[in-house]
Design an enzyme around this catalytic site. Sequence first.
Site, PDB file in Angstrom:
ATOM      1  N   TYR A  67       0.837  -1.370  -0.048  1.00 11.42           N
ATOM      2  CA  TYR A  67       0.045   0.038  -0.106  1.00 11.42           C
ATOM      3  C   TYR A  67       0.848   1.227  -0.089  1.00 11.42           C
ATOM      4  CZ  TYR A  67      -4.120  -2.548   0.294  1.00 11.42           C
ATOM      5  OH  TYR A  67      -5.367  -3.645  -0.429  1.00 11.42           O
ATOM      6  N   ASN A 102     -12.807   5.202  -5.496  1.00 10.18           N
ATOM      7  CA  ASN A 102     -11.381   5.154  -5.627  1.00 10.18           C
ATOM      8  C   ASN A 102     -10.823   5.442  -4.294  1.00 10.18           C
ATOM      9  OD1 ASN A 102     -11.923   4.614  -8.360  1.00 10.18           O
ATOM     10  ND2 ASN A 102     -11.377   6.585  -9.078  1.00 10.18           N
ATOM     11  N   ASP A 104      -7.728   6.996  -4.464  1.00  3.40           N
ATOM     12  CA  ASP A 104      -6.859   8.050  -4.363  1.00  3.40           C
ATOM     13  C   ASP A 104      -7.345   9.243  -4.328  1.00  3.40           C
ATOM     14  OD1 ASP A 104      -8.170   9.196  -6.788  1.00  3.40           O
ATOM     15  OD2 ASP A 104      -7.630   7.490  -7.925  1.00  3.40           O
ATOM     16  N   HIS A 119     -14.849   3.397  -0.591  1.00  4.66           N
ATOM     17  CA  HIS A 119     -13.881   2.384  -0.300  1.00  4.66           C
ATOM     18  C   HIS A 119     -12.439   2.760   0.687  1.00  4.66           C
ATOM     19  CE1 HIS A 119     -15.810  -0.093  -3.544  1.00  4.66           C
ATOM     20  NE2 HIS A 119     -16.506  -0.390  -2.415  1.00  4.66           N
ATOM     21  N   CYS A 155       0.531   1.978  16.369  1.00  3.52           N
ATOM     22  CA  CYS A 155      -0.344   3.001  16.751  1.00  3.52           C
ATOM     23  C   CYS A 155       0.075   3.387  18.082  1.00  3.52           C
ATOM     24  CB  CYS A 155      -1.626   2.282  16.988  1.00  3.52           C
ATOM     25  SG  CYS A 155      -3.150   3.216  17.624  1.00  3.52           S
ATOM     26  N   CYS A 158      -2.603   2.351  20.975  1.00  3.91           N
ATOM     27  CA  CYS A 158      -2.571   0.945  21.528  1.00  3.91           C
ATOM     28  C   CYS A 158      -1.409   0.106  21.133  1.00  3.91           C
ATOM     29  CB  CYS A 158      -4.106   0.302  21.180  1.00  3.91           C
ATOM     30  SG  CYS A 158      -4.030  -0.191  19.327  1.00  3.91           S
ATOM     31  N   SER A 197     -16.766  -1.154 -13.206  1.00  2.00           N
ATOM     32  CA  SER A 197     -17.384  -2.186 -13.826  1.00  2.00           C
ATOM     33  C   SER A 197     -18.577  -2.692 -13.190  1.00  2.00           C
ATOM     34  CB  SER A 197     -16.155  -3.488 -13.645  1.00  2.00           C
ATOM     35  OG  SER A 197     -15.977  -3.615 -12.389  1.00  2.00           O
ATOM     36  N   ALA A 239     -12.928   8.497 -20.388  1.00  4.61           N
ATOM     37  CA  ALA A 239     -13.549   9.617 -19.529  1.00  4.61           C
ATOM     38  C   ALA A 239     -12.794  10.888 -19.761  1.00  4.61           C
ATOM     39  CB  ALA A 239     -13.468   9.238 -17.896  1.00  4.61           C
TER      40      ALA A 239
HETATM   41  C1  BJW Z   1     -12.258   3.335 -18.205  1.00  3.79           C
HETATM   42  C2  BJW Z   1     -11.166   3.844 -18.557  1.00  3.79           C
HETATM   43  C3  BJW Z   1     -11.180   5.053 -19.033  1.00  3.79           C
HETATM   44  C4  BJW Z   1     -10.812   1.910 -18.185  1.00  3.79           C
HETATM   45  N1  BJW Z   1     -12.352   5.861 -18.962  1.00  3.79           N
HETATM   46  N2  BJW Z   1     -13.496   4.210 -17.971  1.00  3.79           N
HETATM   47  C5  BJW Z   1     -24.179  -8.395  -2.474  1.00  3.79           C
HETATM   48  C6  BJW Z   1     -24.127  -9.419  -3.429  1.00  3.79           C
HETATM   49  C7  BJW Z   1     -22.787 -10.169  -3.453  1.00  3.79           C
HETATM   50  C8  BJW Z   1     -21.852  -9.845  -2.668  1.00  3.79           C
HETATM   51  C9  BJW Z   1     -21.878  -8.771  -1.872  1.00  3.79           C
HETATM   52  C10 BJW Z   1     -23.243  -8.109  -1.577  1.00  3.79           C
HETATM   53  N3  BJW Z   1     -22.662  -7.172  -0.566  1.00  3.79           N
HETATM   54  C11 BJW Z   1     -21.656  -7.281  -0.319  1.00  3.79           C
HETATM   55  C12 BJW Z   1     -21.048  -8.569  -0.848  1.00  3.79           C
HETATM   56  C13 BJW Z   1     -19.694  -8.565  -0.803  1.00  3.79           C
HETATM   57  C14 BJW Z   1     -18.540  -7.776  -1.596  1.00  3.79           C
HETATM   58  C15 BJW Z   1     -18.885  -7.733  -2.853  1.00  3.79           C
HETATM   59  O1  BJW Z   1     -19.432  -7.210  -3.463  1.00  3.79           O
HETATM   60  N4  BJW Z   1     -18.391  -8.971  -3.531  1.00  3.79           N
HETATM   61  C16 BJW Z   1     -18.787  -9.001  -5.082  1.00  3.79           C
HETATM   62  C17 BJW Z   1     -17.482  -8.840  -5.930  1.00  3.79           C
HETATM   63  C18 BJW Z   1     -19.039 -10.433  -5.427  1.00  3.79           C
HETATM   64  N5  BJW Z   1     -18.544  -6.490  -1.009  1.00  3.79           N
HETATM   65  C19 BJW Z   1     -18.056  -6.154   0.314  1.00  3.79           C
HETATM   66  O2  BJW Z   1     -17.344  -6.929   0.935  1.00  3.79           O
HETATM   67  C20 BJW Z   1     -17.919  -4.850   0.730  1.00  3.79           C
HETATM   68  N6  BJW Z   1     -18.367  -4.601   2.040  1.00  3.79           N
HETATM   69  C21 BJW Z   1     -19.657  -4.666   2.290  1.00  3.79           C
HETATM   70  O3  BJW Z   1     -20.508  -5.042   1.912  1.00  3.79           O
HETATM   71  O4  BJW Z   1     -20.091  -4.467   3.706  1.00  3.79           O
HETATM   72  C22 BJW Z   1     -21.277  -4.755   4.408  1.00  3.79           C
HETATM   73  C23 BJW Z   1     -22.207  -3.286   4.011  1.00  3.79           C
HETATM   74  C24 BJW Z   1     -23.318  -3.607   3.259  1.00  3.79           C
HETATM   75  C25 BJW Z   1     -24.260  -2.383   2.809  1.00  3.79           C
HETATM   76  C26 BJW Z   1     -23.642  -1.011   3.348  1.00  3.79           C
HETATM   77  C27 BJW Z   1     -22.298  -0.988   4.268  1.00  3.79           C
HETATM   78  C28 BJW Z   1     -21.800  -2.215   4.324  1.00  3.79           C
HETATM   79  C29 BJW Z   1     -16.633  -4.101   0.447  1.00  3.79           C
HETATM   80  C30 BJW Z   1     -16.147  -3.696  -0.641  1.00  3.79           C
HETATM   81  C31 BJW Z   1     -14.602  -3.234  -0.737  1.00  3.79           C
HETATM   82  C32 BJW Z   1     -14.103  -3.298  -2.002  1.00  3.79           C
HETATM   83  N7  BJW Z   1     -12.474  -2.956  -1.818  1.00  3.79           N
HETATM   84  C33 BJW Z   1     -11.899  -2.906  -3.274  1.00  3.79           C
HETATM   85  C34 BJW Z   1     -10.352  -3.020  -2.623  1.00  3.79           C
HETATM   86  C35 BJW Z   1      -9.721  -1.725  -2.206  1.00  3.79           C
HETATM   87  C36 BJW Z   1      -8.398  -2.141  -1.581  1.00  3.79           C
HETATM   88  C37 BJW Z   1      -7.464  -1.905  -2.794  1.00  3.79           C
HETATM   89  O5  BJW Z   1      -7.369  -0.886  -3.572  1.00  3.79           O
HETATM   90  O6  BJW Z   1      -6.439  -2.624  -2.544  1.00  3.79           O
HETATM   91  O7  BJW Z   1     -12.177  -1.654  -4.063  1.00  3.79           O
HETATM   92  S1  BJW Z   1     -12.303  -4.063  -4.504  1.00  3.79           S
HETATM   93  C38 BJW Z   1     -11.758  -2.969  -5.869  1.00  3.79           C
HETATM   94  O8  BJW Z   1     -13.085  -3.056  -6.629  1.00  3.79           O
HETATM   95  C39 BJW Z   1     -11.597  -1.635  -5.293  1.00  3.79           C
HETATM   96  C40 BJW Z   1     -12.746  -0.830  -6.206  1.00  3.79           C
HETATM   97  O9  BJW Z   1     -13.055   0.245  -5.434  1.00  3.79           O
HETATM   98  C41 BJW Z   1     -13.960  -1.677  -6.457  1.00  3.79           C
HETATM   99  C42 BJW Z   1     -14.434  -1.387  -7.531  1.00  3.79           C
HETATM  100  O10 BJW Z   1     -13.735  -1.400  -8.836  1.00  3.79           O
HETATM  101  P1  BJW Z   1     -13.822  -0.555 -10.011  1.00  3.79           P
HETATM  102  O11 BJW Z   1     -13.747   1.077  -9.487  1.00  3.79           O
HETATM  103  O12 BJW Z   1     -15.217  -0.892 -10.643  1.00  3.79           O
HETATM  104  O13 BJW Z   1     -12.699  -0.982 -10.874  1.00  3.79           O
HETATM  105  P2  BJW Z   1     -12.553  -2.199 -12.004  1.00  3.79           P
HETATM  106  O14 BJW Z   1     -11.365  -2.520 -12.410  1.00  3.79           O
HETATM  107  O15 BJW Z   1     -13.516  -3.186 -11.755  1.00  3.79           O
HETATM  108  O16 BJW Z   1     -13.432  -1.264 -13.313  1.00  3.79           O
HETATM  109  C43 BJW Z   1     -13.095  -0.209 -14.243  1.00  3.79           C
HETATM  110  C44 BJW Z   1     -13.622   0.036 -14.971  1.00  3.79           C
HETATM  111  O17 BJW Z   1     -13.139   1.318 -15.667  1.00  3.79           O
HETATM  112  C45 BJW Z   1     -13.757  -0.957 -16.193  1.00  3.79           C
HETATM  113  O18 BJW Z   1     -15.505  -1.032 -16.448  1.00  3.79           O
HETATM  114  C46 BJW Z   1     -13.218  -0.473 -17.534  1.00  3.79           C
HETATM  115  O19 BJW Z   1     -13.661  -0.788 -18.586  1.00  3.79           O
HETATM  116  C47 BJW Z   1     -13.313   1.044 -17.301  1.00  3.79           C
HETATM  117  N8  BJW Z   1     -12.114   2.007 -17.582  1.00  3.79           N
HETATM  118  N9  BJW Z   1     -10.376   2.615 -18.682  1.00  3.79           N
HETATM  119  C48 BJW Z   1     -13.289   5.388 -18.302  1.00  3.79           C
HETATM  120  N10 BJW Z   1      -9.966   5.682 -19.437  1.00  3.79           N
HETATM  121 ZN    ZN Z   2      -4.638   1.505  17.902  1.00  5.47          ZN
END
Ligand code: BJW
Ligand code: ZN
Length: 253
Positions: A67, A102, A104, A119, A155, A158, A197, A239
Site C-alpha cells: 500500500y 477510488n 486516490d 472504499h 499505533c 494502543c 465495472s 473518461a
Molecule cells: C475506463 C477507462 C477510462 C478503464 N475511462 N473508464 C451482495 C451480493 C454479493 C456480494 C456482496 C453483496 N454485498 C456485499 C458483498 C460482498 C462484497 C462484494 O461486493 N463482492 C462481489 C465482488 C461479489 N462487498 C464487500 O465486501 C463490501 N463490504 C460490504 O458489503 O460491507 C457490508 C455493507 C453492506 C451495505 C452497506 C454497508 C456495508 C466491501 C467492498 C470493498 C471493495 N474493495 C476494493 C479494494 C480496495 C483495496 C485496494 O485497492 O487494494 O475496492 S475491491 C476493488 O473493486 C476496489 C474498487 O473500489 C472496487 C470497484 O472496482 P472499479 O472501480 O469498478 O474498478 P474495475 O477495475 O472493476 O473497473 C474499471 C472500469 O473502468 C472498467 O469498466 C473499465 O472498462 C473502465 N475503464 N479505462 C473510463 N480511461
Molecule cells: Zn490502535
Amino acid sequence: MDVLENTTTALRQAEHIMVFTGAGISAESGIPTFRDRLTGLWARHDPQRLETAKAFRENPALVWGWYLWRRQQVLQAQPNAAHRAIARLADGGRQVTVITQNIDDLHERAGSQDVVHLHGSLMIPKCFACHRPAELSAVEQPVPHEGALIEPPRCTRCNGRLRSGVVWFGEDLPAGAWKTAAQTARSCDVMLSIGTSGVVMPAASLPDLALAAGAVVIHINPIDVCMDEPKELMLIGEAGQVLPALIERGLAR
Ligand code: BJW
Ligand code: ZN
C-alpha cells in the site's frame, strides 16, 4: 435525438448531479484499474495475497509495503482532464455530489469539494487493532520497489500495527459514506457513472437506486456497461476524452 444530445439535455436540466466514479477515471492518470484484462492490477497480482485482513495478519510487512508503493504511485500522479471537468461542473451553480469508489485523492486535487470515499483512502492509514485513523510521519521513506517488505509503524494509542485505510472485502464501508451515497442516488436528477465495472456491492447498486427514483443515469466507459433501462444512456469512450466536451456542453444552459 442522439445519445450525446440526450445526455447534454439531461445535464442542462439537472439541479442536482451525482458523480459516481470508479478506477477507470484515474486510468488516464497512470493508476491501474483492478479488473481490466491486460492492464488491471489483478492481471498481475493476486488480491488474496495482498488485499485482505488475513493477508495482513500473515504478512504485515508485505501488505504495508504494497500500500505504501501504491500510495507513492498516486502521489506521483496528476488529476486528468476528466477529474478537472468534474470539478468545473459545480461552477454552473448546480448541486454536485462526488461519490467515489477510488482510494486516490485525484478528485480533491482537481478541485472537487466534499468527496465521499466509499472504499476508504490510501492517504489516511488506520490502526489494525483499535481502528482509529492515524497519521503517517511527514518524512516518508521512498518505497524502493514493488513487493518491498516494510514493517508497519505502530499505533500511538494502543501499539497495534497500522494498516492502510482502504476497505477490504467483507469490511463495512466508512461510517456515513454509504448513507450519504444512497441518499444522494435517491435524490439526484442525473447520475454520471464513470469508469466502474459495477460488480462490487453495495456500491454497484447505486445506479439502480437512482433509476428507481426516476433519475437519468449516464454511463461513461470504453465498454458498454448499460443495463438497458429506459432512463439509462451510454457514452462509449475514455473518461478524459468524453467528459470535458460533455460537461462544456452541459454547463451552457
Ligand atoms: C475506463 C477507462 C477510462 C478503464 N475511462 N473508464 C451482495 C451480493 C454479493 C456480494 C456482496 C453483496 N454485498 C456485499 C458483498 C460482498 C462484497 C462484494 O461486493 N463482492 C462481489 C465482488 C461479489 N462487498 C464487500 O465486501 C463490501 N463490504 C460490504 O458489503 O460491507 C457490508 C455493507 C453492506 C451495505 C452497506 C454497508 C456495508 C466491501 C467492498 C470493498 C471493495 N474493495 C476494493 C479494494 C480496495 C483495496 C485496494 O485497492 O487494494 O475496492 S475491491 C476493488 O473493486 C476496489 C474498487 O473500489 C472496487 C470497484 O472496482 P472499479 O472501480 O469498478 O474498478 P474495475 O477495475 O472493476 O473497473 C474499471 C472500469 O473502468 C472498467 O469498466 C473499465 O472498462 C473502465 N475503464 N479505462 C473510463 N480511461
Ligand atoms: Zn490502535
